[in-house]
Design an enzyme around this catalytic site. Structure first.
Site, PDB file in Angstrom:
ATOM      1  N   GLU A   1      58.657  45.214  -9.168  1.00 45.61           N
ATOM      2  CA  GLU A   1      57.861  45.291  -9.303  1.00 45.61           C
ATOM      3  C   GLU A   1      56.827  45.633 -10.253  1.00 45.61           C
ATOM      4  O   GLU A   1      57.855  47.193 -11.145  1.00 45.61           O
ATOM      5  CB  GLU A   1      56.435  45.441  -8.353  1.00 45.61           C
ATOM      6  CG  GLU A   1      57.286  44.304  -6.948  1.00 45.61           C
ATOM      7  CD  GLU A   1      56.312  44.858  -5.186  1.00 45.61           C
ATOM      8  OE1 GLU A   1      55.622  46.199  -5.520  1.00 45.61           O
ATOM      9  OE2 GLU A   1      56.394  43.904  -4.917  1.00 45.61           O
TER      10      GLU A   1
ATOM     11  N   GLN B   1      61.990  55.418 -10.236  1.00 51.10           N
ATOM     12  CA  GLN B   1      62.032  54.466  -8.751  1.00 51.10           C
ATOM     13  C   GLN B   1      61.587  53.660  -8.971  1.00 51.10           C
ATOM     14  O   GLN B   1      60.451  53.482  -9.606  1.00 51.10           O
ATOM     15  CB  GLN B   1      62.801  55.202  -7.323  1.00 51.10           C
ATOM     16  CG  GLN B   1      60.890  55.977  -7.160  1.00 51.10           C
ATOM     17  CD  GLN B   1      60.374  56.964  -5.986  1.00 51.10           C
ATOM     18  OE1 GLN B   1      61.381  57.567  -5.464  1.00 51.10           O
ATOM     19  NE2 GLN B   1      59.483  56.877  -5.278  1.00 51.10           N
ATOM     20  N   GLY B   2      61.324  52.476  -8.580  1.00 47.38           N
ATOM     21  CA  GLY B   2      61.514  50.924  -8.304  1.00 47.38           C
ATOM     22  C   GLY B   2      61.354  50.494  -7.182  1.00 47.38           C
ATOM     23  O   GLY B   2      61.805  50.824  -6.226  1.00 47.38           O
ATOM     24  N   TYR B   3      60.254  49.262  -6.827  1.00 51.94           N
ATOM     25  CA  TYR B   3      59.724  49.344  -5.812  1.00 51.94           C
ATOM     26  C   TYR B   3      60.053  47.434  -6.120  1.00 51.94           C
ATOM     27  O   TYR B   3      60.027  46.853  -6.715  1.00 51.94           O
ATOM     28  CB  TYR B   3      58.381  48.761  -5.274  1.00 51.94           C
ATOM     29  CG  TYR B   3      58.524  50.444  -4.627  1.00 51.94           C
ATOM     30  CD1 TYR B   3      58.533  50.371  -2.904  1.00 51.94           C
ATOM     31  CD2 TYR B   3      58.093  51.411  -5.649  1.00 51.94           C
ATOM     32  CE1 TYR B   3      58.889  52.339  -3.027  1.00 51.94           C
ATOM     33  CE2 TYR B   3      57.923  52.706  -5.101  1.00 51.94           C
ATOM     34  CZ  TYR B   3      58.127  52.901  -4.620  1.00 51.94           C
ATOM     35  OH  TYR B   3      58.283  54.243  -4.036  1.00 51.94           O
ATOM     36  N   LEU B   4      61.219  46.947  -4.977  1.00 51.87           N
ATOM     37  CA  LEU B   4      61.785  45.546  -4.974  1.00 51.87           C
ATOM     38  C   LEU B   4      60.724  44.646  -4.392  1.00 51.87           C
ATOM     39  O   LEU B   4      60.099  43.666  -4.478  1.00 51.87           O
ATOM     40  CB  LEU B   4      63.143  45.149  -4.531  1.00 51.87           C
ATOM     41  CG  LEU B   4      64.186  46.052  -5.294  1.00 51.87           C
ATOM     42  CD1 LEU B   4      65.388  45.502  -5.243  1.00 51.87           C
ATOM     43  CD2 LEU B   4      63.987  44.787  -6.674  1.00 51.87           C
TER      44      LEU B   4
END
Length: 156
Positions: A82, A27-30
């Site tokens: 990010e 998972q990643g974060y916008l």
């Protein structure tokens, strides 16, 4: 929807033999600011977009909205995230009437294992397994959005 959960460190690997399900998650974060995190997750062959609000004072409750999206769209959105991707295996363990989600982290968060249990209310009681360690519910360092920017390996 309001998510009510408590978070704990894990004291032993005994949860692995009790798990009824296991899945790899990236998972990643916008957006990773605490007031509104926007997360892209790939869990197995499924994609998800999740928006979370800030936690309340106790750290137990916060707004959460999640939508399943096609995995190819999630992969494309991951490219916009990010810096700092979370990579982990989630083990699901049923204890009493609750399911604990135990996340074993990899990469820069290697060595960290955290368990979460979702509750119906902040005061709901639950059975605590022997492998459950110190509660870290109100410690923001254990949020995945924090770990993506400040990995566990850099804490010491």
């Amino acid at each position: 929807m309001i998510e009510i959960e408590r978070k704990f460190l894990v004291a032993s690997e005994d949860y692995k033999k009790e798990a009824f399900a296991k899945s790899r998650i990236t998972q990643g974060y916008l957006n990773s600011i605490p007031e509104r995190t926007v997360r892209v997750r790939i869990k197995g062959d499924k994609g998800f977009l999740t928006i979370k609000g800030a936690s309340n004072e106790s750290g137990i409750s916060r707004f959460e909205w999640e939508k399943e999206i096609p995995v190819d769209e999630a992969q494309k959105l991951m490219l916009l995230c990010e810096k700092g991707v979370i990579d982990k295996t989630r083990f699901e363990v049923k204890i009493g009437s609750h399911i604990f989600e135990v996340d074993e982290f990899y990469g820069e968060n290697e060595g960290l294992t955290v368990a979460e249990v979702e509750l119906g209310s902040e005061t709901e009681t639950f059975e605590k397994p022997s492998w459950l360690g110190k509660e870290v519910t109100n410690d923001n360092r254990y949020y995945n959005s924090y770990l993506s920017k400040n990995p566990f390996m850099n804490w010491k």
